[in-house]
Design an enzyme around this catalytic site. Structure first.
Site, mmCIF file in Angstrom:
data_model
loop_
_atom_site.group_PDB
_atom_site.id
_atom_site.type_symbol
_atom_site.label_atom_id
_atom_site.label_comp_id
_atom_site.label_asym_id
_atom_site.label_seq_id
_atom_site.Cartn_x
_atom_site.Cartn_y
_atom_site.Cartn_z
ATOM 1 N N GLY C 27 0.839 -1.186 0.000
ATOM 2 C CA GLY C 27 0.000 0.000 0.000
ATOM 3 C C GLY C 27 0.872 1.233 0.000
ATOM 4 O O GLY C 27 2.083 1.159 0.252
ATOM 5 N N ASN C 28 0.267 2.383 -0.282
ATOM 6 C CA ASN C 28 1.030 3.621 -0.304
ATOM 7 C C ASN C 28 0.073 4.797 -0.263
ATOM 8 O O ASN C 28 -1.070 4.722 -0.694
ATOM 9 C CB ASN C 28 1.924 3.701 -1.549
ATOM 10 N N SER C 44 9.221 2.999 -2.893
ATOM 11 C CA SER C 44 8.793 1.664 -3.330
ATOM 12 C C SER C 44 9.394 0.560 -2.464
ATOM 13 O O SER C 44 10.609 0.532 -2.240
ATOM 14 C CB SER C 44 9.227 1.448 -4.786
ATOM 15 N N GLY C 45 8.545 -0.343 -1.976
ATOM 16 C CA GLY C 45 9.014 -1.561 -1.318
ATOM 17 C C GLY C 45 9.769 -1.356 -0.013
ATOM 18 O O GLY C 45 10.402 -2.283 0.480
ATOM 19 N N SER C 73 7.118 4.943 -5.059
ATOM 20 C CA SER C 73 6.222 3.799 -5.207
ATOM 21 C C SER C 73 5.992 3.481 -6.679
ATOM 22 O O SER C 73 5.858 4.390 -7.508
ATOM 23 C CB SER C 73 4.880 4.138 -4.555
ATOM 24 N N SER C 74 5.946 2.196 -7.007
ATOM 25 C CA SER C 74 5.724 1.798 -8.407
ATOM 26 C C SER C 74 4.340 2.232 -8.889
ATOM 27 O O SER C 74 4.076 2.255 -10.084
ATOM 28 C CB SER C 74 5.899 0.294 -8.558
ATOM 29 N N ASP C 75 3.461 2.584 -7.968
ATOM 30 C CA ASP C 75 2.121 3.047 -8.341
ATOM 31 C C ASP C 75 2.074 4.560 -8.558
ATOM 32 O O ASP C 75 0.987 5.126 -8.744
ATOM 33 C CB ASP C 75 1.107 2.648 -7.255
ATOM 34 N N HIS C 94 -3.573 3.836 -1.854
ATOM 35 C CA HIS C 94 -3.783 2.536 -2.502
ATOM 36 C C HIS C 94 -3.472 1.448 -1.487
ATOM 37 O O HIS C 94 -2.459 1.513 -0.799
ATOM 38 C CB HIS C 94 -2.861 2.397 -3.712
ATOM 39 N N HIS C 96 -4.265 -3.100 -0.585
ATOM 40 C CA HIS C 96 -4.852 -4.383 -0.998
ATOM 41 C C HIS C 96 -5.653 -4.922 0.181
ATOM 42 O O HIS C 96 -5.566 -6.112 0.491
ATOM 43 C CB HIS C 96 -3.763 -5.368 -1.419
ATOM 44 N N ASP C 119 -23.041 7.767 4.562
ATOM 45 C CA ASP C 119 -22.375 8.836 5.309
ATOM 46 C C ASP C 119 -21.094 9.316 4.616
ATOM 47 O O ASP C 119 -20.613 10.412 4.891
ATOM 48 C CB ASP C 119 -22.014 8.363 6.725
ATOM 49 N N HIS C 170 -7.493 -6.024 -9.086
ATOM 50 C CA HIS C 170 -6.339 -5.397 -8.457
ATOM 51 C C HIS C 170 -6.662 -5.035 -7.004
ATOM 52 O O HIS C 170 -6.630 -5.917 -6.148
ATOM 53 C CB HIS C 170 -5.921 -4.176 -9.302
ATOM 54 N N TYR C 228 -23.915 17.322 10.978
ATOM 55 C CA TYR C 228 -23.183 16.354 11.807
ATOM 56 C C TYR C 228 -21.900 17.012 12.304
ATOM 57 O O TYR C 228 -21.291 17.803 11.589
ATOM 58 C CB TYR C 228 -22.858 15.112 10.976
#
Lengths: 231, 231, 231, 231
Positions: C27-28, C44-45, C73-75, C94, C96, C119, C170, C228
């Site tokens: 994730g990132n 990344s990683g 990040s690769s994304d 992002h 998973h 909401d 994905h 709210y």
């Protein structure tokens, strides 16, 4: 004012994240002092991590602010309607706990499938009917409370024996004689919802337990003949 | 009296919340001293957080209080009946753990679907028949024990090889040669119940593993030819 | 440079394991300074346990490295495309996460089944179409962003009102006006995904909640008429 | 001897409870020193809480004890067979993790449903055929390894690209170039198993992701063209 009740309501609110019943601020607990005609409730949208006892809000039964530096929970009017409709209750809890909310979204009552259920709820936990346009557009939170009360009245259910409800497409409300008991019932409801979810996936044909067994378990913990615990 | 057994039963009870097998006070562990004819059991409805070894209750096999300042667990008579029916067991556990209870509510035995099961239970974990009105109305807890014993007798099951049962519409009981082993089996049963629940959702056609494989796994851990572990 | 944004992005990244949204480095989070035309993103990683604020990577909107000793990040290019397509967003996440990813793998939008959904998300959370061979073979991460933008454009969805998407086969992306709000929405999406998963298993016939109720809940927290919280 | 490998294997074993892959002692990790022709493995049935690095067992590739005061894991011969069959692997893990084991019990391969899968496993994770009577009755653990190797040979699968397997009616084995990588893959497999379980319940019609996308994700992390991470 009401320092003891405020502390009780504050502590009861803090139990919601502890029992993993809520994400962020998705829940609230209130308590009532019936002799004073006042309700103490969590402030709206305030985070549990930093909330202190002094942040609790005191309102009268019409929803007027009596004490507090915050606005009350946006669900206040639902709580008030429950206190007005159900004469014996002293605390109310609202959450969006995972499994109970899934049943609300499914629009299904949770049947009494076993003694875990029967130890606390004397029959199925009802799901309210969908609210109509007029009820949603005007005084929505008040009408949520009215639809809950209607559900109990229409189906001849006793709120002292079935201390919770599934509001359709929304989430569960539970109650009890005190705020702590209301939280206790919220924990139980979430457990029952998960068990019932799994039970129906194991056996699609399952139906409610026999009435004798329900009577036995409910009545060994509640009422004059109770023999569970140390009394 | 029975100080060692009391400590063992107390510690075994504290394992129930640690292994997340119980919510609130929904479970209990007992142990027996067969030479003395006495059973030590958790007191009824007392919270785990504050319960001390001195709160354990000692009873004889008829359920008479021998020592202790609390009432024994309301499930005492079920435990006693199991000790009377199953000659080799030294500890009994009752819980309402999520997945095992879902199988109880579904009224289904847990089939032996894999070696995790076969390492501990030599065949399906049975579910009792529904109790009838007479059994529920009079001596309910005693009759729960009797129905468990009947289940093993009727299906020719060996309680030493299948150390647990699903009481229909209620929850699981497990046992072992000691209170700790009974807790161990309660943990295993809950794992197996969850695995079997998921297995059947992945493959609706699934059936029990081959008998050769069940024999292999059960017997490599149990009996004369066992070779698992350090003995 | 951008020290405040780097700290915000770094802290927002650390929330992902805290909210159990990620396993390992799956994730990132990024944040944008629109006046500078620069984006800060996780390297990344790199493992969350040891990652410091100084490890954050600064890139321009074409993906050129502006500051940092690590590769981004690769994304990254998916994030950049979202910032270009959605004018009001200030942070992108992002993950998973289990349940949201299951919906991505199932290729299904998450319907608005209840007020927990309403909401935060003003309608179903869409699932992108499958990417084609050309989109995958060349500039895959950029094209992932383009397919997300296409999904919102084609279905006339407002990314400010539906702050997340399921990328088919994905995982989910969410966004918000800040990196923290994007993480908040990632937590909400995962909750909604699990609730919807369970809801559909309880009631296979279930459909989206009534529009009036969706309007009510979304609009009591968002926009001019919101009531709210404490504003 | 092999002090560095023993420490690595010991630490890798301790990761199993940390990642919640095991209950009690239901799992083991080994590592190989191929130049010495020796394998280090967890002792059989020893508890993780008290196990020290000095308790690790050293065996040769025929299973003879070379060093150690405990018996090796009863699964030793399965590990040895994997080291013999798969030339490049340096570590092996066996667990009974909940979701992966459910797939083993269901007797189904886990299809490659999304990029989380494709990032680590280059295709479906296979399930072995049922073992026959002869294989179970004699040299069961050795034959378990042989059936795993047969599965990869028969289906033309590359164990370096699909670093794990589901042993039917039993549990998963994973491997990697080191013991730590094997544990990493065990964590990933458990995540994938849960995601796939949920995916199929959301969409009963779901099938494997497109080959192009699988290629893209596997190859951006593995092999000559990899660009994920910091190398």
């Amino acid at each position: 004012m009401l320092e003891k009740l405020k502390e009780e309501v504050w502590k009861a609110n803090l139990l919601l994240p502890q029992y993993q019943l809520i994400t962020f601020t998705w829940g609230n607990v209130s308590g009532i002092d019936r002799s004073a005609g006042l309700v103490v409730i969590k402030p709206s949208g305030v985070e549990y991590e930093t909330m202190g006892v002094e942040d609790m809000v005191v309102c009268d039964l019409e929803g007027n602010l009596v004490e507090g530096h915050y606005k009350p929970s946006s669900d206040l009017k639902t709580h008030l309607e429950l206190y007005k409709s159900f004469a014996n209750i002293g605390g109310v809890v609202h959450t969006h706990s995972q499994n109970a909310t899934a049943w609300c979204q499914a629009g299904k009552a949770i049947p009494a499938l076993g003694t875990t259920h029967g130890d606390y709820f004397y029959g199925a936990i009802p799901c309210t009917r969908p609210m109509n346009e007029a009820e949603i557009l005007s005084e929505y939170e008040l009408n949520t409370g009215k639809v809950i009360a209607e559900t109990f009245r229409t189906h001849h259910l006793d709120p002292d024996q079935i201390p919770g409800v599934l509001v359709q497409s929304h989430g569960p409300f539970t109650w009890g004689t005190t705020p702590f008991e209301a939280v206790h019932n919220a924990v139980v409801l979430e457990e029952l919802a998960e068990m019932a979810f799994k039970t129906q996936l194991i056996n699609h044909e399952v139906h409610a337990m026999q009435q004798d067994l329900l009577d036995k378990h409910y009545l060994r913990k509640h009422g004059a003949g109770a023999y569970y615990g140390q009394k």
